[in-house]
Write a protein that holds these residues in place. Structure first.
Motif: not given
Ligand SMILES: Cc1cc2nc3c(=O)[nH]c(=O)nc-3n(C[C@H](O)[C@H](O)[C@H](O)COP(=O)(O)OP(=O)(O)OC[C@H]3O[C@@H](n4cnc5c(N)ncnc54)[C@H](O)[C@@H]3O)c2cc1C
Length: 326
Positions: A214-216, A238-242, A255-259, A269-278, A292-294, A307-309
């Motif tokens: 989401m970039q901000g 939201a994801s934890r990165a956010v 996610g794992q440390t969220g709800k 939207c714009g979430i990579s799908g880390a195991i902790q989010h899943l 945007k990343d296939p 797949v797209g922006n």
């Molecule tokens: C102990 C532990 C607990 C955790 N608990 C949680 C939890 O509860 N929940 C959680 O979410 N995470 C958790 N995490 C963090 C997790 O590992 C990931 O780091 C986090 O989920 C990543 O968030 P994200 O997908 O938003 O960011 P990123 O992994 O950075 O992904 C961003 C994605 O956005 C896409 N993107 C960028 N720009 C655009 C665009 N313009 N259009 C479309 N796509 C775009 C990119 O391709 C990328 O795939 C935990 C980690 C640990 C170690």
């Protein structure tokens, strides 16, 4: 098999029972078990929906937010008196704080994040999610044991069925436990509870979630617009990165440390799908990923992938949905 007494601890939100708790009462009744409801932090006027579920006995206490540490000994005496065969509740943050304390006092088995519950002749069979959803364990608990098991179910794993209640003769009992204002949760917890027009994440039928893509924080307005278009049953997550970046409050984290959420539709939207989010959203009925990343891992888990922006796709979706609604 004789009917068993199940005590369901009901969660309330803004004076109304959560649908995840009503689901549990309905599920218990469908199994032919006797459902008793424990309603904490509510008054008699808010029990209407509970009486409609056909719960046999309803117990309530009106003090809001008592500290789990203070509550646990009262609950211990109550359970010893009522002797339910099993205690059921949703795997909510409050219940994860309260029920392990009760289980420790009762010396009872305790399982959280459970996915299913069955009874055989001699045992309870429970499926439970493990290692952030990487695997599922099947647990067997002896039902003849005098220890009351406490099972916290993942919200919405069992769905409410439209059943007409044949038992309208609920008995309603007010519990006379004496708490003071000082026995409540601390202010930190109150501060985090923000008023929003949207449903609670764990209750929402639809969730639109944003990640680092989401970039901000300023771009979350786009997700709010999509949620508004999808209707009042839609929450924004939201994801934890956010949340770690401070773009959104931690109460929005999935996610794992969220709800843990199980909506009918989850749009990531714009979430990579880390195991902790899943771990927090993989039991959603339909998952849509916009990325945007296939190669994003979420594309391996979703039902529909775009797949797209997202800055082009979300406005397009909003426009199309508005056209369909007209
Ligand atoms: C102990 C532990 C607990 C955790 N608990 C949680 C939890 O509860 N929940 C959680 O979410 N995470 C958790 N995490 C963090 C997790 O590992 C990931 O780091 C986090 O989920 C990543 O968030 P994200 O997908 O938003 O960011 P990123 O992994 O950075 O992904 C961003 C994605 O956005 C896409 N993107 C960028 N720009 C655009 C665009 N313009 N259009 C479309 N796509 C775009 C990119 O391709 C990328 O795939 C935990 C980690 C640990 C170690």
């Amino acid at each position: 098999m004789s009917s068993v007494n199940i005590l369901i601890s009901v969660d309330f939100l803004e004076g109304q029972p959560k649908t995840s708790s009503l689901d549990l009462i309905s599920f218990v009744r469908q199994q032919g078990w006797m459902a008793h409801a424990l309603c904490l932090g509510t008054n008699k006027e808010s029990l209407e929906k509970i009486t409609e579920t056909g719960a046999e006995k309803i117990f309530f206490h009106s003090q809001k937010n008592p500290n789990p540490q203070i509550l646990a000994p009262f609950l211990y005496n109550f359970v010893k008196e009522q002797k339910p065969a099993l205690i059921l509740a949703s795997s909510s943050q409050h219940n994860l704080d309260l029920f392990p304390r009760l289980a420790m006092r009762l010396k009872s088995p305790f399982l959280s994040d459970c996915l299913s519950l069955k009874q055989t002749e001699k045992a309870w069979i429970i499926e439970k999610s493990l290692y952030a959803g990487k695997c599922t364990a099947s647990c067997t608990l002896e039902s003849s044991s005098d220890k009351t098991p406490i099972i916290l179910m993942r919200p919405h794993q069992v769905q409410q069925q439209q059943t007409t209640s044949q038992n309208r003769d609920n008995s309603i009992t007010e519990l006379t436990w004496n708490f003071t204002e000082n026995d409540n949760y601390t202010l930190t917890q109150k501060k985090q509870t923000q008023k929003t027009k949207r449903p609670d994440l764990t209750e929402a039928q639809i969730i639109v979630s944003g990640g680092r893509g989401m970039q901000g924080p300023e771009h979350f307005k786009l997700l709010e617009d999509l949620a508004d278009t999808l209707g009042p049953q839609t929450a924004v997550g939201a994801s934890r990165a956010v949340t770690d970046a401070g773009w959104c409050p931690h109460t929005m984290q999935v996610g794992q440390t969220g709800k843990t959420v199980s909506p009918q539709l989850y749009i990531a939207c714009g979430i990579s799908g880390a195991i902790q989010h899943l771990a927090g959203m993989s039991s959603s009925r339909i998952i849509v990923a916009i990325n945007k990343d296939p190669q994003a891992p979420l594309f391996q888990k979703c039902h529909y992938g775009i797949v797209g922006n997202l800055f082009e796709i979300i406005p397009f979706l909003i426009k199309e949905l508005k056209t369909v609604k007209k």
